[in-house]
Design an enzyme around this catalytic site. Structure first.
Site, PDB file in Angstrom:
ATOM      1  N   THR A   1       0.846  -1.184   0.000  1.00 31.24           N
ATOM      2  CA  THR A   1       0.000   0.000   0.000  1.00 31.24           C
ATOM      3  C   THR A   1       0.881   1.234   0.000  1.00 31.24           C
ATOM      4  O   THR A   1       2.080   1.166   0.296  1.00 31.24           O
ATOM      5  CB  THR A   1      -0.884   0.066   1.260  1.00 31.24           C
ATOM      6  OG1 THR A   1      -0.046   0.302   2.404  1.00 31.24           O
ATOM      7  CG2 THR A   1      -1.685  -1.202   1.452  1.00 31.24           C
ATOM      8  N   ASP A   2       0.287   2.374  -0.303  1.00 29.75           N
ATOM      9  CA  ASP A   2       0.938   3.630   0.022  1.00 29.75           C
ATOM     10  C   ASP A   2       0.815   3.820   1.537  1.00 29.75           C
ATOM     11  O   ASP A   2      -0.019   3.206   2.198  1.00 29.75           O
ATOM     12  CB  ASP A   2       0.304   4.797  -0.742  1.00 29.75           C
ATOM     13  CG  ASP A   2       1.263   5.961  -0.921  1.00 29.75           C
ATOM     14  OD1 ASP A   2       2.242   6.057  -0.144  1.00 29.75           O
ATOM     15  OD2 ASP A   2       1.043   6.787  -1.828  1.00 29.75           O
ATOM     16  N   TRP A   3       1.618   4.700   2.080  1.00 25.65           N
ATOM     17  CA  TRP A   3       1.784   4.791   3.525  1.00 25.65           C
ATOM     18  C   TRP A   3       0.561   5.428   4.207  1.00 25.65           C
ATOM     19  O   TRP A   3       0.091   6.482   3.807  1.00 25.65           O
ATOM     20  CB  TRP A   3       3.028   5.602   3.840  1.00 25.65           C
ATOM     21  CG  TRP A   3       4.300   4.812   3.890  1.00 25.65           C
ATOM     22  CD1 TRP A   3       5.245   4.863   4.871  1.00 25.65           C
ATOM     23  CD2 TRP A   3       4.799   3.845   2.953  1.00 25.65           C
ATOM     24  NE1 TRP A   3       6.284   3.991   4.606  1.00 25.65           N
ATOM     25  CE2 TRP A   3       6.037   3.356   3.434  1.00 25.65           C
ATOM     26  CE3 TRP A   3       4.306   3.326   1.754  1.00 25.65           C
ATOM     27  CZ2 TRP A   3       6.786   2.392   2.766  1.00 25.65           C
ATOM     28  CZ3 TRP A   3       5.046   2.366   1.078  1.00 25.65           C
ATOM     29  CH2 TRP A   3       6.270   1.908   1.588  1.00 25.65           C
TER      30      TRP A   3
END
Length: 785
Positions: free
Chosen positions: A728-730
């Protein structure tokens, strides 16, 4: 060196010759400067005002001459030992005896900008000061040429503005006053644009008062010197635009709905993005100042088609490029195709292939071969007008044009004739929109799209009967529960043993408790210089903690760490080189710095499409065209992974707006998704196989990309053959266990193992699904040195 020594031990061990560090080394900085110069685009050069003749006296106007922006903000920022502005670069050229620079004017701007910095204003966001009358008169009496510099800064988490007079896309009122003052007092004026994306060009495009314009982009730490190399003729410009520069912001088809809502964006222009719009839609062509692929040189090239034809399903075009001028230079050759409108409708022009020459001396020639698959000309039929969910090559004649921009081409004699309509690839309906009402057609009209649909099963943690699940452990990839019990009772298997070929990865996974397994599926604590967390971190099983680092403009390490890295040109500039080889070199050099600092995954390249000029992160992305994006991204990935460092291709997908980026819904047709917004990712996966892919924050057609099984398992893995892991993105907003079910392997910067375990207890996610994710994570770690 022992495997994973860099992840397990400190300090960092140098990778350079004779024990020298490569991080921020002279060789890398020189490469950054070289790449910057190759991607800068000469937009205007009337009366051959450029390059400056030896001894030319220059007066540099505009705070941008010293307020230099090396790149964008957020994850694209880099800590460097120094940065060279345009003022710095031209002063170096003065020391070399090539030009003269009015020192008092430079002193004024340096003092003014320094005072603004001291007041808390960050670089690139300073205000344009009024030119002192005495300095203006002095410059007017002394200088041969006035050089105006304009800079722009943008960053992660916010979008730009497109309001006339308010700055950003347009000039500020103060900048316009400065430009008016300079052009009123000087007969010879050159403009240098230190920007990260599309900006207004109408103020100089047709102005007789401005003879030269260099689009210098954001050129990394040596960008100011690279621009000076071009202005003084030490390097011949060879950059070409990878975006269309329209006359006004409102002329872009995405502009009307860009700020309509923070909750969603309707991609009503459909496949007609960038030049596909401006070259196709009636009345749009006249709205262009500088077309896609455009860029001037200090020499002239002849592009001569030699032969063209189809060979085993591939269109092959041979061209001879000859330098007809007196200066050595490089030329970019672009092949476009025109497909019949047919039933589905098509853009008038589509880029099919490109190639760049080597440095050609005066009179030298080079023969280039450009190749494109015939099937690349097929269109995706999402509504079943011919055959639903299929790429279709419609019957008719496909013509080809060759040249050095979309508008400077000649038609080839050869045409590809499709005698009948052919389905080139049969797929399934995936990621289709449920709320996009209209889309643009080639004739400028709109068609209505079906509304609603089945959507996705949005499992939630709700009460249910789990009595029948107690004590049951599902099989894993065909392995029985009894076999797994035997493995657990055997000697402990480690990842080191797997790496050495002494054990099977699935046996290692079988040893892990549910909690240990769930823990693997989230980000881990930082070590060393890292600040974006790690992956792995189960020492009892020999699993190292592999650190990640931001990109794409260079290895990002916090300033307090005291490590200075190389700042590379922004991705848009790199794309404008049209040279995958130099992008590969930059990727390999940047990855060496990543490796030297004990980091295993570099969070780059970013490959979203330049849908709108206002996207705050366009500087991180390559182009409005998916072929350019895919080829450049693939080159960057190959360069990075040549150093046994993982590339993380991002943001997958439709992250074309930063406002409310974690909850905004990108509503896009399946055809536009496949032909435009996914195509670059597809090219990069098939050509370079990145070790990781990072999903985007946004929703896409009503569902978070990070837990969309049709996107991750259906398209990415099953259709494209992606072999790596998905992150995922953060700190996104999606539910962790849903990401596991969809094929999202790891949640960053941390996971939520308790939520996964609760979901498993209630039957929403299985151990098998968890193990599949963990297997891909450990598979990635096994590739790291």
């Amino acid at each position: 060196m022992k495997k994973w020594a860099r992840a397990l031990y400190q300090p960092c061990l140098p990778l350079g010759r004779n024990g020298q560090r490569v991080t921020g080394c002279e060789e890398h900085i020189l490469l950054s400067r070289k790449a910057a110069a190759e991607g800068m685009v000469l937009l205007k050069n009337e009366k051959s005002i450029l390059p400056f003749e030896k001894g030319t006296r220059l007066a540099l106007f505009g705070k941008g001459s010293v307020d230099y922006v090396k790149g964008g903000g957020g994850s694209g920022d880099v800590t460097t030992a120094y940065v060279r502005s345009l003022q710095d670069g031209l002063e170096i050229k003065e020391e070399e005896g090539k030009v003269q620079v009015l020192a008092s004017l430079g002193k004024f701007y340096r003092e003014n900008v320094s005072a603004q910095y001291a007041g808390g204003i960050q670089p690139g966001m300073t205000a344009e000061p009024e030119i002192p009358c005495d300095l203006l008169e002095k410059a007017k009496a002394w200088a041969d040429v006035a050089v105006i510099s304009i800079c722009r800064f943008s960053g992660e988490g916010w979008d730009r503005k497109g309001i006339p007079g308010d700055g950003d896309f347009y000039l500020t009122r103060e900048e316009q006053n400065m430009v008016d003052t300079v052009t009123a007092n000087f007969e010879k004026v050159v403009v240098v644009l230190n920007v990260g994306g599309m900006v207004d060009t109408s103020w100089f495009c047709d102005s007789e008062k401005i003879q030269g314009v260099l689009l210098a982009w954001q050129g990394g730490m040596e960008g100011g010197l690279a621009a000076a190399d071009l202005l003084c003729g030490d390097v011949n410009p060879s950059g070409k635009l990878t975006d269309t520069f329209a006359r006004t912001f409102d002329d872009y088809p995405s502009s009307a709905g860009f700020n309509e809502s923070e909750d969603y964006v309707d991609y009503t222009e459909d496949i007609y993005v960038g030049y596909r719009y401006f070259e196709t839609i009636p009345g749009a062509a006249e709205k262009v100042n500088y077309p896609f692929g455009y860029g001037l040189s200090y020499t002239e090239f002849a592009i001569e088609p030699l032969r063209a034809g189809e060979e085993d399903g591939t269109i092959c075009v041979d061209v001879r490029v000859t330098n007809m001028g007196s200066r050595a230079g490089k030329e970019v050759v672009q092949l476009y195709y025109r497909a019949p409108q047919g039933v589905l409708g098509k853009p008038l022009e589509v880029l099919g292939a490109f190639a760049k020459t080597e440095l050609l001396g005066a009179g030298q020639s080079q023969v280039l071969r450009l190749k494109m698959p015939v099937n690349a000309m097929a269109s995706y039929d999402d509504l079943g007008k011919i055959q639903a969910s299929a790429y279709v090559l419609e019957a008719g004649n496909y013509s080809f044009r060759i040249g050095n921009s979309v508008r400077n081409t000649v038609k080839l004699d050869y045409e590809y004739q499709a005698a009948q309509t052919v389905v080139t690839e049969q797929l399934e309906r995936k990621c289709a929109p449920a709320a996009l009402k209209l889309r643009l057609l080639a004739d400028g009209s709109y068609e209505e799209l079906p509304q609603g649909g089945d959507g996705y099963e949005k499992n939630r943690l709700v009460p249910q009967d789990i009595d029948t699940l107690e004590g049951v452990e599902p099989d894993v990839q065909g392995i029985s529960y009894q076999e797994k019990k035997e493995w657990r009772n055997a000697d402990r298997i480690t990842l080191e043993g797997v790496a050495e070929g002494k054990a099977d990865l699935r046996r290692l996974l079988a040893q892990l408790s549910d909690r240990e397994l769930a823990g693997l599926l989230g980000g881990q604590v930082n070590t060393g210089t890292a600040n974006t967390y790690g992956m792995g971190n189960l020492p009892a099983y020999g699993i190292p903690n592999i650190m990640t680092a931001d990109g794409p403009a260079g290895l990002r390490i916090r300033e307090e760490c005291g490590v200075y890295t190389t700042a590379w040109p922004c991705a848009t500039l790199l794309a404008c080189t049209w040279n995958p080889e130099i992008v590969f070199e930059a990727g390999a050099a940047g990855a060496a710095e990543v490796k030297e600092n004990n980091i295993g995954v570099w969070l780059t390249p970013a490959m979203n499409i330049h849908r709108s000029p206002l996207c705050g992160r366009n500087f991180e992305y390559y182009s409005e065209d998916p072929l350019v994006s895919g080829k450049m991204g693939a080159a960057m990935i190959r360069g990075i992974q040549s150093q046994h460092i993982g590339a993380s291709m991002k943001h997958f997908c439709c992250n074309n707006k930063e406002t409310n980026r974690k909850d905004s819904d990108s509503r896009v047709s399946e055809r536009a998704l496949r032909e435009i917004y996914l195509k670059g990712f597809e090219i990069a996966v098939k050509e370079a196989q990145p070790w990781t892919v990072m999903t985007s924050y946004n929703l896409m057609n009503g569902y978070p990309t990070s837990c969309n099984p049709e996107l991750l398992n259906g398209i990415l893995r099953e259709e494209w053959g992606f072999e790596g892991m998905v992150t995922t993105d953060w700190w996104n907003h999606a539910e962790h266990y849903l990401e596991v079910k969809a094929g999202g392997d790891i949640k960053m910067g941390c996971g939520y193992p308790d939520r996964i375990l609760e979901a498993k207890e209630k039957g929403f996610v299985s151990r098998e699904e968890m193990e599949k994710c963990a297997e891909r994570i450990l598979g990635m770690i096994l590739k790291v040195d």
